[in-house]
Design a protein around this motif. Structure first.
Motif, mmCIF file in Angstrom:
data_model
loop_
_atom_site.group_PDB
_atom_site.id
_atom_site.type_symbol
_atom_site.label_atom_id
_atom_site.label_comp_id
_atom_site.label_asym_id
_atom_site.label_seq_id
_atom_site.Cartn_x
_atom_site.Cartn_y
_atom_site.Cartn_z
ATOM 1 N N THR A 1 -5.913 37.234 55.126
ATOM 2 C CA THR A 1 -6.473 35.924 54.771
ATOM 3 C C THR A 1 -7.736 36.084 53.924
ATOM 4 O OG1 THR A 1 -7.474 35.953 56.959
ATOM 5 C CG2 THR A 1 -5.546 34.577 56.692
ATOM 6 N N ALA A 2 -8.313 37.297 53.971
ATOM 7 C CA ALA A 2 -9.499 37.575 53.147
ATOM 8 C C ALA A 2 -9.175 37.401 51.667
ATOM 9 C CB ALA A 2 -9.987 38.999 53.405
ATOM 10 N N LEU B 1 -13.423 41.650 45.764
ATOM 11 C CA LEU B 1 -12.853 42.171 47.009
ATOM 12 C C LEU B 1 -13.307 43.608 47.238
ATOM 13 C CD1 LEU B 1 -9.268 40.679 46.840
ATOM 14 C CD2 LEU B 1 -10.921 40.262 48.648
ATOM 15 N N ILE B 2 -13.594 44.290 46.128
ATOM 16 C CA ILE B 2 -14.175 45.623 46.226
ATOM 17 C C ILE B 2 -15.328 45.730 45.228
ATOM 18 C CG2 ILE B 2 -12.117 46.820 47.077
ATOM 19 C CD1 ILE B 2 -11.457 47.714 44.320
ATOM 20 N N THR B 3 -16.193 46.712 45.451
ATOM 21 C CA THR B 3 -17.340 46.850 44.553
ATOM 22 C C THR B 3 -17.088 47.990 43.566
ATOM 23 O OG1 THR B 3 -18.347 48.230 46.232
ATOM 24 C CG2 THR B 3 -19.074 45.947 46.151
ATOM 25 N N ALA B 4 -17.642 47.847 42.385
ATOM 26 C CA ALA B 4 -17.474 48.885 41.358
ATOM 27 C C ALA B 4 -18.471 50.006 41.597
ATOM 28 C CB ALA B 4 -17.696 48.267 39.988
ATOM 29 N N THR B 5 -18.088 51.213 41.216
ATOM 30 C CA THR B 5 -19.033 52.327 41.287
ATOM 31 C C THR B 5 -20.087 52.144 40.191
ATOM 32 O OG1 THR B 5 -17.230 53.729 42.055
ATOM 33 C CG2 THR B 5 -19.204 54.860 41.279
ATOM 34 N N SER B 6 -19.651 51.729 39.009
ATOM 35 C CA SER B 6 -20.589 51.403 37.924
ATOM 36 C C SER B 6 -19.872 50.485 36.929
ATOM 37 C CB SER B 6 -21.071 52.681 37.227
ATOM 38 O OG SER B 6 -19.978 53.357 36.638
ATOM 39 N N VAL C 1 -4.943 34.671 42.891
ATOM 40 C CA VAL C 1 -3.857 35.011 43.821
ATOM 41 C C VAL C 1 -3.734 36.526 43.758
ATOM 42 C CG1 VAL C 1 -1.430 34.753 44.443
ATOM 43 C CG2 VAL C 1 -2.625 32.849 43.381
ATOM 44 N N ILE C 2 -4.295 37.186 44.747
ATOM 45 C CA ILE C 2 -4.258 38.645 44.766
ATOM 46 C C ILE C 2 -3.135 39.071 45.700
ATOM 47 C CG2 ILE C 2 -5.577 40.752 45.275
ATOM 48 C CD1 ILE C 2 -6.679 39.171 42.885
ATOM 49 N N GLU C 3 -2.182 39.778 45.122
ATOM 50 C CA GLU C 3 -0.967 40.214 45.841
ATOM 51 C C GLU C 3 -0.325 38.999 46.525
ATOM 52 O OE1 GLU C 3 -2.532 43.318 48.285
ATOM 53 O OE2 GLU C 3 -3.060 44.548 46.574
ATOM 54 N N THR C 4 0.178 39.218 47.747
ATOM 55 C CA THR C 4 0.739 38.064 48.475
ATOM 56 C C THR C 4 -0.196 37.783 49.651
ATOM 57 O OG1 THR C 4 2.215 39.694 49.431
ATOM 58 C CG2 THR C 4 3.196 38.143 47.906
ATOM 59 N N PRO C 5 -1.151 36.889 49.435
ATOM 60 C CA PRO C 5 -2.124 36.633 50.503
ATOM 61 C C PRO C 5 -1.467 35.893 51.661
ATOM 62 C CG PRO C 5 -2.441 35.076 48.727
ATOM 63 C CD PRO C 5 -1.364 36.013 48.287
ATOM 64 N N GLU C 6 -2.105 35.944 52.803
ATOM 65 C CA GLU C 6 -1.603 35.199 53.958
ATOM 66 C C GLU C 6 -2.562 34.047 54.230
ATOM 67 O OE1 GLU C 6 1.176 35.403 55.600
ATOM 68 O OE2 GLU C 6 1.900 37.122 54.472
ATOM 69 N N PHE C 7 -2.049 33.071 54.932
ATOM 70 C CA PHE C 7 -2.877 31.911 55.280
ATOM 71 C C PHE C 7 -3.053 31.855 56.784
ATOM 72 C CE2 PHE C 7 -0.914 30.969 51.283
ATOM 73 C CZ PHE C 7 -1.952 30.449 50.559
#
Lengths: 303, 313
Positions: free
Chosen positions: A95-96, B55-60, B84-90
């Motif tokens: 859900t994130a 969702l993730i941080t860059a190294t630089s 819409v990142i991949e198949t998210p869940e609700f």
């Protein structure tokens, strides 16, 4: 990494809180928690009748010692069920991918989750307290103000124990594992550490948590009366055995004396009403420290 | 940052220990374009999109959304961005309408806008009749349509899609593509970037292609330019049995044939992209009487894609 939050961050935290409450209330774990609490209440209420006794003629202290004895364990069970999955579920259930990609600080999400967890858990335990108060009114004609103090300490205990559950939830990858570890830490590891410590352990989570019951004078008096009655009957038996000339019986008397002197090796201690302000502070500090660790991990956690 | 490029990635790098997932990537996504992000598994597409969506941080490096660096101010950068990142869940205990309201409230939309947009979006993703059912009972395809729907809340100017049809059945894929196609025609101010493994999907939906491998950009161009830039055409010749080496060599020896190779049970022939050469090839192969029963265009995008990936190894 910043602590700074403006008005819109708090508004978003409020939105998260609202959603988390709706989500939890409709979930199975909420129903299970509610069932656990009602089962405990039902058992304490009905079992005396089933064994031929009842509540008529009992004092407020007697009733409270029965009803409040299990409240801290029940609190921990509820915390393990609800708080231990609060953070990890966002990653485990994906859900994130919806929530974290929105213009919202993770700190707002985190804050919303703390508030919702504590509110829901407090709501469940409030039901138990209301039912207990109703029983007191029916059988003793009134309810002492200290029951409200006990509920206040119960909320503080939920806050602190939830903090520990949040730390576990922030670090692990599976909610089910988080629940088990939380139960293990709160019901076994922390009490064992406290048991191993010498001296006054007022700063430990479970000791401070005991204030839920030790803040009620009726409970403390009733409990101490039972201990003193036990000690006095033991002492009577020892005095009788001491008149014997049989060395074996004297050995038994000596052993029994050591049990009385050590207050059953520390298991049946005379209790006192603790320093309430200090214990409230301890619970708050445990909570704040735990939430801080969980927050650091949560805002850095990558998907 | 130029307003001509609502998405701009500058020297973006992501390291996992010694593994470099994104290797000083530079990429500009043109305003109002629908860009397909292509590359093999592990190329760095998803990692780049996950950095873009915080969702993730860059190294630089830097990643700009509407001119705001998401690595520095993610909250401001993600305003006006649907993802819409991949198949998210609700949350399974919420309904689509409640989910839309939740997203709308987080964005800061008014109650009235949330209500009206939710209905509009549910209409767009063809989920109106499911609006009050709990999401826990939905199929993957339905959930993905809702995922796309929530990305449309507050009329975003950028939509980031990471393999939005991955894991869906053919019907689900078609439904999502339909919604995406309609999005393009419905909106004048919308920049979409979509990573995908399905080349036909990219060819069908996108007007630009960016190709990534080993975390670096191989090319970034209009899809039409991409398909003709190599100036070649890939032809597949099918033979009754396994193609014999002599036959392949005879085809190779034709002066207008660029290359001929065995491709499984078939022969892949690359020639110049001209009608004359195609006509000559058809006549010559027919005249060989070598058991060839079919000569047809192969998937151009696929061939070019494979060529480029091969070259970048």
């Amino acid at each position: 990494m910043s602590f700074y939050m403006d008005a819109s961050d708090f508004r978003q935290a409020y939105v998260v809180t609202k959603n988390e409450i709706v989500k939890s209330v409709r979930g199975k774990k909420f129903v299970v928690s509610l069932a656990v609490i009602l089962l405990i209440f039902l058992m304490i209420t009905v079992l005396p009748y089933a064994t031929g006794g009842g509540w008529s003629g009992k004092t407020s202290g007697d009733m409270l010692s029965s009803y409040l004895s299990y409240i801290s364990m029940a609190s921990l069970l509820i915390v393990a069920l609800l708080s231990s999955v609060a953070l990890v579920s966002e990653f485990e259930e994906r859900t994130a991918l919806i929530l974290f990609t929105r213009p919202i600080k993770r700190t707002s999400i985190f804050l919303g989750k703390i508030i919702s967890c504590v509110l829901i858990e407090a709501f469940i335990l409030a039901i138990y307290y209301i039912l207990t108060a109703a029983m007191l009114i029916v059988f003793t004609g009134g309810v002492s103000f200290e029951l409200l103090t006990s509920f206040g300490f119960c909320i503080l205990y939920l806050f602190a124990a939830s903090g520990i559950a949040f730390v576990i939830s922030a670090f692990i990858k599976k909610g089910s594992v988080g629940t088990i570890i939380t139960l293990l830490v709160l019901l076994m590891i922390i009490p064992i550490i406290t048991q191993m410590m010498s001296g006054d352990t007022w700063f430990m989570l479970n000791t401070a948590g005991n204030t839920i019951i030790t803040c009620v004078p009726d409970y403390v008096n009733s409990y101490n009366e039972q201990i003193l009655t036990w000690m006095s009957s033991m002492q009577g038996a020892i005095d009788y055995l001491d008149t014997s000339i049989d060395p074996n019986i004297l050995n038994v008397a000596e052993f029994m004396q050591s049990m009385v002197d050590s207050q059953m090796f520390g298991f049946m201690k005379i209790i006192e009403i603790p320093n309430l302000a200090r214990e409230a502070g301890v619970l708050l500090l445990w909570g704040i420290a735990a939430y801080f660790v969980a927050w650091i991990k949560f805002i850095r956690k990558e998907f | 940052m130029s307003s001509e490029y609502p998405i701009e990635i500058v020297n973006l790098r992501k390291e996992y220990g010694s593994f470099v997932a994104v290797n000083d990537l530079n990429l500009k996504i043109k305003k109002n374009s629908f860009t397909g992000l292509l590359g093999p598994n592990g190329a760095g597409k998803s990692t780049s999109l996950k950095i873009l969506t915080h969702l993730i941080t860059a190294t630089s490096g830097e990643a700009f959304l509407n001119g705001i660096d998401v690595t520095k101010d993610p909250r401001a950068a993600l305003t006006g961005v649907g993802t819409v990142i991949e198949t998210p869940e609700f949350y399974p205990y919420l309904t689509p309408r409640e989910t839309m309201r939740y997203v709308g409230e987080i964005i800061g939309m008014s109650k009235e806008s949330i209500r009206s947009e939710t209905e509009e979006i549910l209409e767009k993703v063809k989920m109106v009749e499911w609006g009050d059912k709990r999401l826990g009972t939905f199929s993957k395809g339905m959930r993905q349509r809702i995922a796309l729907g929530q990305a449309l809340m507050d009329e975003p100017s950028i939509i980031i899609l990471d393999e939005p049809t991955s894991g869906l059945d053919p019907r689900g894929m078609v439904e999502i593509r339909e919604v995406l196609k309609n999005l393009r025609t419905d909106s004048n101010d919308l920049t979409i970037v979509m990573s995908s493994h399905v080349l036909t999907e990219v060819q069908d939906l996108c007007d630009r292609i960016a190709m990534i491998n080993h975390g670096t950009l191989l090319m970034d161009d209009d899809i039409s330019a991409f398909l003709t830039s190599h100036g070649t055409r890939s032809i597949i010749a099918k033979t009754a049995g396994l193609p014999v080496p002599e036959l392949i060599q005879r085809i190779r020896d034709m002066d207008y044939v660029i290359s001929a190779d065995r491709l499984g049970n078939d022969i892949q022939i690359i020639i110049d992209d001209s009608k004359e050469d195609r006509q000559r090839l058809f006549q010559d192969i027919s005249g060989m009487n070598a058991g060839v029963y079919s000569i047809a265009d192969s998937d151009i995008l696929e061939a070019t894609y494979l060529d480029m990936i091969k070259e970048s190894r």
